[in-house]
Scaffold this active site. Structure first.
Site, PDB file in Angstrom:
ATOM      1  N   HIS A  17       0.987  -1.320   0.104  1.00 40.86           N
ATOM      2  CA  HIS A  17       0.197   0.039   0.799  1.00 40.86           C
ATOM      3  C   HIS A  17       0.453   1.553   0.176  1.00 40.86           C
ATOM      4  O   HIS A  17       2.066   0.922   0.232  1.00 40.86           O
ATOM      5  CB  HIS A  17      -1.371   0.130   1.408  1.00 40.86           C
ATOM      6  CG  HIS A  17      -0.391   0.013   2.434  1.00 40.86           C
ATOM      7  ND1 HIS A  17       0.246   1.412   2.690  1.00 40.86           N
ATOM      8  CD2 HIS A  17      -0.556  -0.240   3.545  1.00 40.86           C
ATOM      9  CE1 HIS A  17       0.582   0.779   4.141  1.00 40.86           C
ATOM     10  NE2 HIS A  17       0.447  -0.304   4.857  1.00 40.86           N
ATOM     11  N   HIS A  20       4.229   1.916   2.369  1.00 37.84           N
ATOM     12  CA  HIS A  20       4.818   0.443   1.522  1.00 37.84           C
ATOM     13  C   HIS A  20       5.991   1.233   1.169  1.00 37.84           C
ATOM     14  O   HIS A  20       7.229   1.614   0.516  1.00 37.84           O
ATOM     15  CB  HIS A  20       5.004  -1.179   1.486  1.00 37.84           C
ATOM     16  CG  HIS A  20       3.977  -1.288   3.081  1.00 37.84           C
ATOM     17  ND1 HIS A  20       2.922  -2.126   1.766  1.00 37.84           N
ATOM     18  CD2 HIS A  20       4.673  -1.934   3.689  1.00 37.84           C
ATOM     19  CE1 HIS A  20       2.780  -2.620   2.815  1.00 37.84           C
ATOM     20  NE2 HIS A  20       3.251  -3.167   3.899  1.00 37.84           N
ATOM     21  N   CYS A 125       0.946  -8.895  21.901  1.00 40.39           N
ATOM     22  CA  CYS A 125       0.179  -8.688  20.430  1.00 40.39           C
ATOM     23  C   CYS A 125       1.209  -9.175  19.041  1.00 40.39           C
ATOM     24  O   CYS A 125       1.764  -9.365  19.100  1.00 40.39           O
ATOM     25  CB  CYS A 125       0.413  -7.512  20.068  1.00 40.39           C
ATOM     26  SG  CYS A 125      -0.496  -5.985  19.135  1.00 40.39           S
ATOM     27  N   CYS A 128       1.540  -7.076  16.979  1.00 39.71           N
ATOM     28  CA  CYS A 128       3.547  -6.216  16.638  1.00 39.71           C
ATOM     29  C   CYS A 128       4.406  -7.676  16.405  1.00 39.71           C
ATOM     30  O   CYS A 128       5.508  -7.129  16.706  1.00 39.71           O
ATOM     31  CB  CYS A 128       3.739  -5.186  18.014  1.00 39.71           C
ATOM     32  SG  CYS A 128       2.312  -4.439  17.848  1.00 39.71           S
ATOM     33  N   CYS A 142      -3.319  -2.164  22.562  1.00 43.51           N
ATOM     34  CA  CYS A 142      -1.916  -2.217  21.664  1.00 43.51           C
ATOM     35  C   CYS A 142      -2.264  -0.711  21.289  1.00 43.51           C
ATOM     36  O   CYS A 142      -3.419  -0.714  20.191  1.00 43.51           O
ATOM     37  CB  CYS A 142      -1.403  -3.059  20.186  1.00 43.51           C
ATOM     38  SG  CYS A 142      -0.271  -2.516  19.370  1.00 43.51           S
ATOM     39  N   HIS A 145      -2.501  -1.573  17.185  1.00 45.02           N
ATOM     40  CA  HIS A 145      -3.605  -2.526  16.308  1.00 45.02           C
ATOM     41  C   HIS A 145      -5.371  -2.297  17.168  1.00 45.02           C
ATOM     42  O   HIS A 145      -5.932  -2.872  16.516  1.00 45.02           O
ATOM     43  CB  HIS A 145      -2.620  -3.470  16.261  1.00 45.02           C
ATOM     44  CG  HIS A 145      -1.466  -3.908  15.319  1.00 45.02           C
ATOM     45  ND1 HIS A 145      -0.637  -3.827  16.266  1.00 45.02           N
ATOM     46  CD2 HIS A 145      -1.711  -4.051  14.183  1.00 45.02           C
ATOM     47  CE1 HIS A 145       0.032  -3.529  15.260  1.00 45.02           C
ATOM     48  NE2 HIS A 145       0.105  -3.811  13.841  1.00 45.02           N
ATOM     49  N   LYS A 294      -3.358   5.964  11.147  1.00 46.26           N
ATOM     50  CA  LYS A 294      -3.189   5.368   9.995  1.00 46.26           C
ATOM     51  C   LYS A 294      -2.940   4.735   9.268  1.00 46.26           C
ATOM     52  O   LYS A 294      -4.411   4.321   9.535  1.00 46.26           O
ATOM     53  CB  LYS A 294      -1.759   4.075  11.420  1.00 46.26           C
ATOM     54  CG  LYS A 294      -0.629   4.459  10.519  1.00 46.26           C
ATOM     55  CD  LYS A 294      -0.016   2.859  11.412  1.00 46.26           C
ATOM     56  CE  LYS A 294       1.529   2.568  10.489  1.00 46.26           C
ATOM     57  NZ  LYS A 294       1.396   0.822  10.895  1.00 46.26           N
ATOM     58  N   LYS A 297      -3.449  -2.022   7.016  1.00 45.21           N
ATOM     59  CA  LYS A 297      -4.684  -3.379   6.621  1.00 45.21           C
ATOM     60  C   LYS A 297      -5.796  -3.813   7.801  1.00 45.21           C
ATOM     61  O   LYS A 297      -6.631  -3.244   7.176  1.00 45.21           O
ATOM     62  CB  LYS A 297      -3.415  -4.366   6.082  1.00 45.21           C
ATOM     63  CG  LYS A 297      -4.971  -5.268   5.439  1.00 45.21           C
ATOM     64  CD  LYS A 297      -4.022  -6.932   5.882  1.00 45.21           C
ATOM     65  CE  LYS A 297      -4.854  -8.607   5.140  1.00 45.21           C
ATOM     66  NZ  LYS A 297      -4.541  -8.887   6.019  1.00 45.21           N
TER      67      LYS A 297
HETATM   68  N1  MSP Z   1       8.555  -7.087   8.490  1.00 42.51           N
HETATM   69  C1  MSP Z   1       8.168  -5.599   9.664  1.00 42.51           C
HETATM   70  C2  MSP Z   1       9.610  -5.097   9.115  1.00 42.51           C
HETATM   71  C3  MSP Z   1      10.818  -5.243   9.512  1.00 42.51           C
HETATM   72  S1  MSP Z   1      12.416  -5.172   9.371  1.00 42.51           S
HETATM   73  C4  MSP Z   1      13.649  -6.253   9.342  1.00 42.51           C
HETATM   74  C5  MSP Z   1       7.014  -4.713   9.419  1.00 42.51           C
HETATM   75  N2  MSP Z   1       6.243  -4.868   8.086  1.00 42.51           N
HETATM   76  S2  MSP Z   1       6.177  -4.006   7.941  1.00 42.51           S
HETATM   77  O1  MSP Z   1       4.702  -4.515   6.377  1.00 42.51           O
HETATM   78  O2  MSP Z   1       4.705  -3.937   8.711  1.00 42.51           O
HETATM   79  O3  MSP Z   1       6.204  -2.616   7.370  1.00 42.51           O
HETATM   80  C6  MSP Z   1       6.160  -1.256   7.569  1.00 42.51           C
HETATM   81  C7  MSP Z   1       6.686  -0.317   7.476  1.00 42.51           C
HETATM   82  O4  MSP Z   1       6.043  -0.105   6.098  1.00 42.51           O
HETATM   83  C8  MSP Z   1       7.268   0.857   7.806  1.00 42.51           C
HETATM   84  O5  MSP Z   1       7.943   0.783   8.696  1.00 42.51           O
HETATM   85  C9  MSP Z   1       7.345   2.095   7.299  1.00 42.51           C
HETATM   86  O6  MSP Z   1       8.893   1.639   6.571  1.00 42.51           O
HETATM   87  C10 MSP Z   1       6.059   1.287   6.100  1.00 42.51           C
HETATM   88  N3  MSP Z   1       4.162   1.606   6.127  1.00 42.51           N
HETATM   89  C11 MSP Z   1       3.046   0.744   6.485  1.00 42.51           C
HETATM   90  N4  MSP Z   1       2.391   1.739   6.673  1.00 42.51           N
HETATM   91  C12 MSP Z   1       2.857   2.778   6.744  1.00 42.51           C
HETATM   92  C13 MSP Z   1       1.589   4.360   7.390  1.00 42.51           C
HETATM   93  N5  MSP Z   1       0.550   4.165   7.288  1.00 42.51           N
HETATM   94  N6  MSP Z   1       2.818   5.425   6.805  1.00 42.51           N
HETATM   95  C14 MSP Z   1       3.817   5.099   6.283  1.00 42.51           C
HETATM   96  N7  MSP Z   1       4.606   4.213   6.033  1.00 42.51           N
HETATM   97  C15 MSP Z   1       4.421   3.186   6.651  1.00 42.51           C
HETATM   98  O7  MSP Z   1       7.085  -4.094  10.124  1.00 42.51           O
END
Ligand code: MSP
Length: 647
Positions: A17, A20, A125, A128, A142, A145, A294, A297
């Site tokens: 999304h 990411h 959680c 997390c 949390c 979440h 925020k 998903k």
């Molecule tokens: N798998 C772990 C990360 C492991 S790294 C060794 C994880 N994955 S995640 O799919 O949840 O990705 C989190 C990351 O996605 C955030 O730190 C950020 O880079 C990005 N984002 C996810 N949602 C976001 C927003 N709503 N806004 C900005 N960035 C976001 O955590």
């Protein structure tokens, strides 16, 4: 110099999304910027494929975890090229090499005495994938979440994080750029001011099998964070890969604030235990919010980048992301905000500057970059460009992308004003001023060359087209080598320009209503008396005159109207944007108009002319000469804000 930049590896329990995409666009932009400045760059992203969440998601879909992770990981991998994101390495935690390296590291840390077996009760959680402390909960849930964590008692293996607490505090304090922006460094230091608990790094196979088995106890798999963080090393071929040698000591990680703790505390303490130097920098950004919440998903308010690309184009999305969010702070997503940026910054400011300049060069010098005659007394653009170049370098290096773009836009705006104040269309008619015309056109072409160079990390696609239009190859050092050519005056006269399609087609905004409402009200108020006065020798009352909404408008874009030789479609700001169709094509070239301030009637009933709705009228003088008439647009002297009422 070498740059090694990473994104988080994303969980494959959800499709990519905008959140990411943002982090990955940032890392891609930074890697392109560093290449521009001569660095050897390695940019890594990937997917995080073990753990409870993934196992649960696979079960829900009714397939094996393996099938599931292959499918979703491929979605991430194939989305990135659509966003012009070009990583050098895409790592998956299910890669054999990664699994082996994680096990080797676990064994090493275990033998060192930094891993021990113990019983633990905690609040877990699943979202997390970690135990939360009481302090982290908000109303018992949390905060990320919005779920109540499960109380779990288990025997597990623990990593002695506490052993490295002081060393980490000392490192953060003596390396002010280790965690930026500063607020996040302070957050971490505040967390570290309390004694650190050791980290539970295993899960019993009775509860979870989808993980990397512990090398020293087959009844357990590795906790997903201990596995995932190590990707930053395994992607370099640690321990003996060549890339590890050259890249590890310059590693820079980009993350959002949600995963600050694992990156700023778990990871450095793990690295210290392994006896390696710490990574160089951690860059932390805020959240993209939709309606104050925020984007995620689990909340169900996600924006898919692929849909945005279809609607607005990839360059607009990349620009929007970097310009709209101040790195470190949260930002709000809305389609209105994208359209505003696209139409105003890209189509009006950058797109117009480009098309007007190239069109004038094609028309006035046959597309050849002219030799400037005297540059000494015309330094408006060159002086500003030198300042912009310095500030751009500074701000891009420190992840202040929105600032970098702001300063680049100062140059664009100055160049647009430069066209209006120098009136090349007048200079071309005066033979003794051709030298001046050449200087003006050279300065504009050189500005476009610099803009192509500077904007390349942000909008690689559009910059390729800009380079092509300027007659420069996409690999020309003039737009690829910041060190040598990131200064004014490097464009050689003589190059041949080519005409290219508009860089940014405007996205239609929803039609604004005030024009129609104004007209309707006027009609309702109209009374008999007025009608009689109107009919009398064209005399109108002051009251009637006051009903005419006369305003100053800035022309932001002018295009021919299809199948008409006479009409031009003008997009004007007054102060809202509107379309006005004007019968001036015989007297004005579209590229000469943007930037002009004219007078308009803003409350005329809209009419359709050759299929285009005109929302007002531009005032022009009808000049009769030698039995023929021509139109000269009304103009305003001085800097008057668009939308000002004409009294
Ligand atoms: N798998 C772990 C990360 C492991 S790294 C060794 C994880 N994955 S995640 O799919 O949840 O990705 C989190 C990351 O996605 C955030 O730190 C950020 O880079 C990005 N984002 C996810 N949602 C976001 C927003 N709503 N806004 C900005 N960035 C976001 O955590």
């Amino acid at each position: 110099m070498t740059t090694y930049i990473t994104t988080p590896i994303y969980y494959v329990n959800a499709q990519p999304h905008l959140g990411h995409a943002y982090t990955t666009i940032v890392a891609d932009t930074y890697s392109r910027f560093r290449r521009l400045t001569g660095d050897t760059v390695r940019f890594q992203t990937g997917t995080d494929e073990h753990g409870d969440k993934i196992a649960e998601a696979a079960e829900k879909e009714g397939c094996s975890p393996r099938e599931y992770v292959d499918r979703i990981s491929a979605m991430f991998r194939t989305t990135w090229p659509l966003l012009d994101i070009a990583p050098d390495n895409f790592i998956r935690t299910t890669d054999k090499k990664h699994v082996e390296t994680v096990q080797a590291i676990l064994q090493q840390v275990y033998e060192k005495g930094d891993i021990y077996f113990d019983k633990y009760t905690g609040l877990y959680c699943t979202g997390c994938e970690r135990f939360l402390t009481e302090k982290e909960l908000v109303d018992g849930t949390c905060p990320d979440h919005k779920t109540v964590p499960d109380e779990i008692t288990e025997e597990n293996y623990f990593f002695r994080m506490s052993r490295y607490q002081q060393e980490l505090i000392d490192h953060i304090k003596s390396n002010p750029d280790f965690i930026t922006p500063e607020r996040y460094k302070n957050e971490v230091l505040s967390f570290l001011s309390e004694p650190l608990e050791d980290l539970c790094i295993s899960r019993p196979t009775s509860r979870l099998v989808w993980g990397i088995p512990l090398p020293f106890d087959g009844n357990f798999v590795t906790y997903v964070w201990f596995d995932a963080l190590i990707n930053y090393l395994t992607g370099l071929g640690y321990p003996d890969g060549e890339q590890f040698e050259s890249c590890w000591n310059v590693a820079e990680h980009v993350i959002a604030k949600d995963i600050l703790k694992p990156h700023a505390i778990y990871w450095p303490t793990m690295i210290l235990s392994m006896g390696l130097p710490l990574y160089k920098k951690l860059h932390v950004h805020g959240y993209w919010n939709v309606d104050e919440t925020k984007m995620s998903k689990s909340i169900g308010n996600v924006i898919r980048p692929v849909e945005l690309i279809e609607e607005y184009g990839v360059d607009s999305i990349r620009y929007f992301c970097l310009r709209e969010m101040s790195f470190g702070l949260d930002a709000s997503f809305s389609s209105d905000a994208i359209v505003a940026r696209k139409n105003s910054d890209l189509a009006n400011d950058l797109g117009n500057l480009y098309s007007r300049t190239t069109a004038m060069l094609v028309k006035y010098t046959g597309g050849v970059v002219p030799e400037p005659v005297s540059v000494d007394d015309d330094t408006v653009l060159s002086d500003l460009a030198e300042k912009v170049l310095a500030s751009y370098y500074e701000t891009m290096s420190s992840f202040q992308f929105h600032r970098a773009l702001q300063v680049v836009w100062e140059l664009i705006s100055q160049a647009n004003k430069y066209i209006v104040s120098n009136e090349p269309w007048v200079l071309v008619k005066e033979e003794d001023r051709l030298g001046r015309l050449h200087t003006v056109l050279y300065n504009l072409a050189e500005t476009l060359r610099l803009l192509t160079l500077l904007l390349q990390p942000v909008m690689p696609g559009i910059c390729e087209r800009m380079a092509q239009g300027l007659g420069l190859g996409i690999d020309s050092p003039l737009i690829k080598d910041f060190k040598t050519n990131g200064r004014w005056g490097m464009l050689e006269p003589g190059g041949n320009l080519q005409k290219i399609e508009a860089l940014f087609p405007r996205t239609d905004t929803k039609k604004k209503q005030p024009v129609k409402q104004g007209a309707k009200q006027n009609k309702e108020k109209k009374n008999k008396n007025e009608q009689t006065t109107e009919n009398r020798e064209g005399v109108i009352t002051f009251d009637q005159f006051q009903k005419v909404d006369l305003r100053v408008a800035e022309i932001v874009c002018a295009e021919p109207v299809k199948k008409s030789d006479r009409l031009l479609k003008l997009t004007v700001k007054a102060p809202e944007e509107r379309i006005i169709v004007a019968g001036i094509a015989d007297y004005y070239q579209p590229e000469d108009l943007p930037g002009l301030l004219v007078l308009i009637v803003a409350n005329l009933k809209p009419v359709k002319l050759m299929g285009v709705e005109s929302q007002g009228m531009v005032l022009a003088a009808k000049v009769e000469e030698n039995g023929r008439s021509r139109l000269v647009l009304s103009s305003v002297s001085g800097a008057v804000p668009p939308g000002s009422k004409v009294a």
